[in-house]
Structure formats: structure tokens, C-alpha cells
Design an enzyme around this catalytic site. Structure first.
Site, PDB file in Angstrom:
ATOM      1  N   MET A   1      -1.396 -12.190   2.813  1.00 55.29           N
ATOM      2  CA  MET A   1      -2.419 -12.236   3.845  1.00 55.29           C
ATOM      3  C   MET A   1      -3.769 -12.505   3.211  1.00 55.29           C
ATOM      4  O   MET A   1      -4.298 -11.676   2.517  1.00 55.29           O
ATOM      5  CB  MET A   1      -2.450 -10.918   4.605  1.00 55.29           C
ATOM      6  CG  MET A   1      -1.432 -10.815   5.682  1.00 55.29           C
ATOM      7  SD  MET A   1      -1.182  -9.120   6.228  1.00 55.29           S
ATOM      8  CE  MET A   1       0.004  -8.546   5.059  1.00 55.29           C
ATOM      9  N   ILE A 168       5.694 -12.287   1.293  1.00 53.08           N
ATOM     10  CA  ILE A 168       6.142 -13.608   0.866  1.00 53.08           C
ATOM     11  C   ILE A 168       5.619 -14.645   1.851  1.00 53.08           C
ATOM     12  O   ILE A 168       5.959 -14.616   3.033  1.00 53.08           O
ATOM     13  CB  ILE A 168       7.685 -13.684   0.793  1.00 53.08           C
ATOM     14  CG1 ILE A 168       8.241 -12.462   0.047  1.00 53.08           C
ATOM     15  CG2 ILE A 168       8.123 -14.973   0.126  1.00 53.08           C
ATOM     16  CD1 ILE A 168       7.735 -12.298  -1.352  1.00 53.08           C
ATOM     17  N   GLU A 169       4.784 -15.543   1.346  1.00 56.28           N
ATOM     18  CA  GLU A 169       4.147 -16.547   2.200  1.00 56.28           C
ATOM     19  C   GLU A 169       4.085 -17.889   1.489  1.00 56.28           C
ATOM     20  O   GLU A 169       4.286 -17.982   0.274  1.00 56.28           O
ATOM     21  CB  GLU A 169       2.717 -16.124   2.556  1.00 56.28           C
ATOM     22  CG  GLU A 169       2.560 -14.734   3.110  1.00 56.28           C
ATOM     23  CD  GLU A 169       1.123 -14.444   3.483  1.00 56.28           C
ATOM     24  OE1 GLU A 169       0.467 -15.332   4.068  1.00 56.28           O
ATOM     25  OE2 GLU A 169       0.634 -13.334   3.181  1.00 56.28           O
ATOM     26  N   GLY A 170       3.754 -18.915   2.251  1.00 57.51           N
ATOM     27  CA  GLY A 170       3.464 -20.229   1.686  1.00 57.51           C
ATOM     28  C   GLY A 170       4.588 -20.781   0.838  1.00 57.51           C
ATOM     29  O   GLY A 170       5.775 -20.710   1.182  1.00 57.51           O
TER      30      GLY A 170
END
Length: 510
Positions: A1, A168-170
Site C-alpha cells: 500500500m 503482495i502487489e504489482g
């Protein structure tokens, strides 16, 4: 975030189109499939509410020593999710806070170890979040499963925390090698800790669209489950939807996403013949809105949205509630003329004295997995100028804002210049009225406070009767000082606690 990036940049999601898609899918698979989904979405929770918890994300990388006097980390309801631990470099497996601070830096620069220990002793929910939208997640930087497990464990052990939050992103969502390594390392860590009688709760924090988890997000859930990880829950980032229909409120978008995600989790558990908790899939689910102004300019999560989401969460028995971020949970000041531009320090909406934390955290008095926090039996460390990590408070000294002192086994930081006032732990004063903010306890591993020493003869010794002009340097008790303005008879060491009115400042290097 991260407040500077949309999770669905470049994608337009229509709320109406998503609803039609879901209905069409149900029509294809038949009434039986629809019946399997409906109980998850409509049945009130039957699980006890004692383990439903609230913890807002706190961006550690924004801290500084001076800011601790007005820090919100230990204020408000619930606990804290510390964000974000990432790798020191693309191929460096060393855990850091946002790549900006090592764990030791965080301890010395803004007293993070001490502040976390305060929350732990108060029985607050605590978690450490690994990953986030920027920098390199440890699973990508660490080359082996063992190295990754050690890196995770190092952080959890340092702060005495038993809840791991994997944000967990992108690109990390699609890094298959890192995903496999992460799943194996977390499974290993969880087994090792269970064998030692130290349970580890594992939460996955994932982006969601109005129709629930993306395929990449579902793959992350599957990866952990297939590796043998016992997942405590999935935390849906109900933010930055980038929806076409601007008439739909952020609360409705969030609730729709949560309903869809609950159905997805029920399916995942049923496919593996794993029993659901007593509260069903809702007991495996959390929500994290981005309070106030989102990264998508026309999307604003208002206090009305917060009340609506909180009511829904209570109705269905949502296990976890968080928010991004505690640092932003305040009205922007009048000197900030761009409320539609996301700030890391305020929400961008008028809060009129109300906080999002109070709204979303109301009634959530539990801890992860319902574990009862152990009673604090830590001994109070006696105040001793020879061993204390900061000067022991004295009514005879002057203190500038941001100065740390020790009093009755606790560390305090001054909020404004003061002298000869109430003791820092005066029980008759409300926190707002006191000149001091409680930071945390003196810790057994604290190093004694000592001023930096310079080689003998580096500068002339200070003489009380001599006249000193701006820029003059002297030695006093082995430490170096530089004159800020004209003075005579003003002892240089007063500047250690009185940075405002002492004519001297400490010199740390020759």
C-alpha cells in the site's frame, strides 16, 4: 500500500458490468452453484466476536525522533500493522524498513523497538507487513527458502510478533519464482514455530476489484495453501477501484468486493476439503480501505463510507479490519491547499474531530486467533544516570521539544519547551495537557546514554568567564560544542536538553 500508486492503473472497472458478469456466470453454472455462494454472502456470523480485531497500518518510514512527541502509533483503538519491511536491495536479503532504515536504525532514530514493546505489553494486536507497492519484497531478493525464512523470522523475533502480513502487489503478484519461495519459506517458518509452541498467524494482503480477488491474487492464496501454510485470513485492499460508475459509493464498492472475495475463499477451502471456521469465510477475511482521498482522484472514502463498512463488517462477522494509514487519520491543515492530492500525513477530508480508526475499530477488542495477551510481568528498570538510555528527568533542567528522558523506568519525549513542570508520569494530567509523551519502557538491552567524545585537545576547554562568539568551538567533559551566538558563563552541556535557548550546540565529529 503506497499512497502514490493505483492498484488498477490503466484498468477501468464498471460496477454494473461486473454485476452482470457475475449474474451471467451464475446462470451458466445453474441454481446449484448459486445456492452454494449465497450462504457465504448472507448468513450472519456465528463465531464468537472476541477474536475480531482492528489494527491500522502505520508507515514506519515516515517517523523521525521529533515526530514521536505527536505520534499516533500508540493512540486510538486496536493495534498496529507495521509497514513495510522490504529487502535492502534487489539481491540483498537484509530486511529493512522501506529500504530507508535498517532495523537498528529504526531502533535508534525513532525508538521503534521500545514503542512496539509498549504496544505488546498493553496487549494490542500487532503484525509486521512485508512487501507493499514499492521496493523489493524479500521473497524476490532472497535466493533460497532458508535465507528467506531467516529474514522473516529475524523481524518477527526482534519485535516479539506472531502475526505476519504478506502485502503482495504489482509485479510481485506475477513473480512465480518468488511466489513459490515465499510459500515454502512461510510454511517452514510456521512449522518451526508450531513445534516450539509459538503459533504464527499468516495473513495475505491482496488488491481486490469490485468482483473480488484477481486471478493473480487467487494464485497467491493457492500457492500458500498448496505449500501447507495454514492461512489465518486474506485482507482485501478495498481501495483505488477505478470504477466507471462514479455514483457508486466507496462503501458499496468495498462491500461488493468483500462479498465476492468471501465466496472465492469458501470455494478455495471447499476445493481442498478444509473446514471453514464457525463464522464461515467471513472469519477468514479482512478489509483495508484507504481512508479519505484515494490515489484515484474521484474516489474518496468518507467517514460515512467508514460507518457503512463498519456496520456491514459487524453484520457478517468480518474477522479483521485495518486502514491505510494511521499516519493519515487526521484532517489536513489549512496550509495544505491540495486536499485532492494524496498526502501521507492527512486524509484529505474534513473529519471534524472524528477518526476513521474510532469508527472502523469500534467494538473490535479481540486479538488475532483470539489469543489472550500474556500478563506483563516485566520488571521496571530502576532509573540510573549511569545505565539509562537517556538522561533521567530533573525538575532543574530545561527541555526542548523532541528531547527524550527516562523517568520511573519509562522513556518520555517532550512535546514543547518546558522546565520545572509536572513529572512526566503525573497521573492527574490528561495526555493532552502533559508536556510529555510516553514512548515505551526502558528495555533490558538498552545501552547507557553517553555524549559523543572527541580526542583530548581537539578544541580548547570551555572557561566560564571567557567571551565566546558565534562559531567558536570548545570542549567540555570530553565533548565538543559550537557557539550559536555570543555568550559568557553559559555551560555548553545545557544544550543537550535545551536546544532552543542554549547558546551552544553539540558537535559530534571534529
Amino acid at each position: 500500500m503506497a499512497p502514490a500508486r493505483s492498484r488498477f492503473a490503466g484498468r477501468r472497472l464498471s460496477f454494473g458490468r461486473v454485476a452482470l458478469t457475475v449474474l451471467a456466470a451464475l446462470a451458466v453454472v445453474g441454481v446449484g452453484a448459486a445456492a452454494a455462494v449465497v450462504p457465504v454472502l448472507t448468513t450472519p456470523a456465528t463465531a464468537p466476536g472476541s477474536d475480531r480485531w482492528f489494527a491500522g497500518y502505520y508507515d514506519v518510514t515516515l517517523d523521525s525522533g521529533e515526530q514521536l512527541a505527536r505520534s499516533t502509533m500508540a493512540e486510538g483503538p486496536g493495534g498496529i500493522v507495521l509497514a513495510f519491511v522490504v529487502a535492502a536491495g534487489d539481491a540483498d536479503c537484509t530486511p529493512t524498513w522501506g529500504k530507508a532504515y535498517t532495523l537498528d536504525d529504526a531502533a535508534s532514530r525513532f525508538q521503534l523497538d521500545r514503542r512496539v514493546e509498549r504496544l505488546r505489553r498493553e496487549g494490542r494486536p500487532l503484525a509486521v507487513s512485508f512487501g507493499g507497492a514499492i521496493n523489493t519484497e524479500l521473497a524476490s531478493a532472497c535466493s533460497t527458502v532458508d535465507a528467506l525464512a531467516r529474514a522473516y523470522g529475524l523481524v518477527l523475533d526482534r519485535y516479539g510478533i506472531d502475526v505476519i502480513d504478506l502485502d503482495i502487489e504489482g509485479d510481485a503478484l506475477r513473480d512465480t519464482a518468488a511466489t513459490a519461495r515465499r510459500a515454502a519459506a512461510v510454511a517452514q517458518l510456521q512449522r518451526e514455530r508450531a513445534a516450539d509452541g509459538r503459533p504464527l498467524d499468516v495473513w495475505l494482503t491482496l488488491p481486490v476489484a469490485p468482483n473480488g480477488l484477481t486471478d493473480d491474487g487467487l494464485a497467491q492464496v493457492s500457492s500458500l495453501m498448496d505449500a501447507g501454510v495454514s492461512i489465518a485470513g486474506v485482507n482485501a485492499m478495498t481501495m483505488n477501484f477505478n470504477a466507471d460508475d462514479r455514483s457508486v459509493s466507496m462503501a458499496d464498492l468495498s462491500i461488493g468486493a468483500l462479498r465476492a472475495t468471501a465466496a472465492q475463499l469458501e470455494t478455495a477451502w471447499n476445493e481442498r476439503k478444509l473446514p471453514l471456521p464457525a463464522g464461515g469465510a467471513w472469519s477468514l477475511l479482512g478489509a483495508t480501505p484507504m481512508i479519505g482521498q484515494n490515489d484515484v482522484e474521484h474516489e474518496v472514502f468518507s467517514l460515512d463510507d467508514a460507518h457503512a463498512l463498519a456496520a456491514f463488517a459487524d453484520e457478517v462477522g468480518l474477522e479483521r479490519m485495518s486502514l491505510w494509514s494511521v499516519n493519515r487519520d487526521r484532517t489536513c491543515g489549512t496550509n495544505y491547499p491540495h486536499p485532492r492530492t494524496v498526502s501521507v500525513s492527512c486524509s484529505g477530508v474534513e473529519q471534524a474531530g472524528e477518526t476513521f480508526s474510532d469508527v472502523l475499530g469500534a467494538g473490535r477488542d479481540g486479538t488475532p486467533s483470539g489469543r489472550i495477551a500474556p500478563e506483563d510481568d516485566s520488571p521496571v528498570i530502576a532509573d540510573d544516570p549511569e545505565t539509562s538510555p537517556f538522561p533521567v528527568w530533573s525538575s532543574q533542567s530545561f527541555y526542548s521539544a523532541g528531547v527524550f528522558v527516562v523517568w520511573h523506568g519509562s522513556v518520555y519525549v517532550s512535546k514543547w519547551w518546558n522546565e520545572d513542570g509536572a513529572v512526566p508520569d503525573d497521573p492527574t494530567l490528561d495526555a493532552a495537557a502533559s508536556a510529555w509523551t510516553y514512548v515505551g519502557p526502558v528495555l533490558p538491552g538498552d545501552k547507557p546514554y553517553a555524549l559523543p567524545q572527541l580526542p583530548a585537545g581537539t578544541y580548547p576547554e570551555w572557561v566560564a568567564g571567557d567571551l565566546y562568539n558565534q562559531g567558536d568551538r570548545v570542549m567540555y567533559n570530553g565533548s565538543g560544542y559550537e557557539a550559536k551566538w555570543w555568550s559568557r558563563g553559559q555551560r555548553p552541556d545545557r544544550s543537550v536538553t535545551d536546544r532552543d535557548y542554549s547558546p551552544w550546540k553539540l558537535v559530534t565529529e571534529p
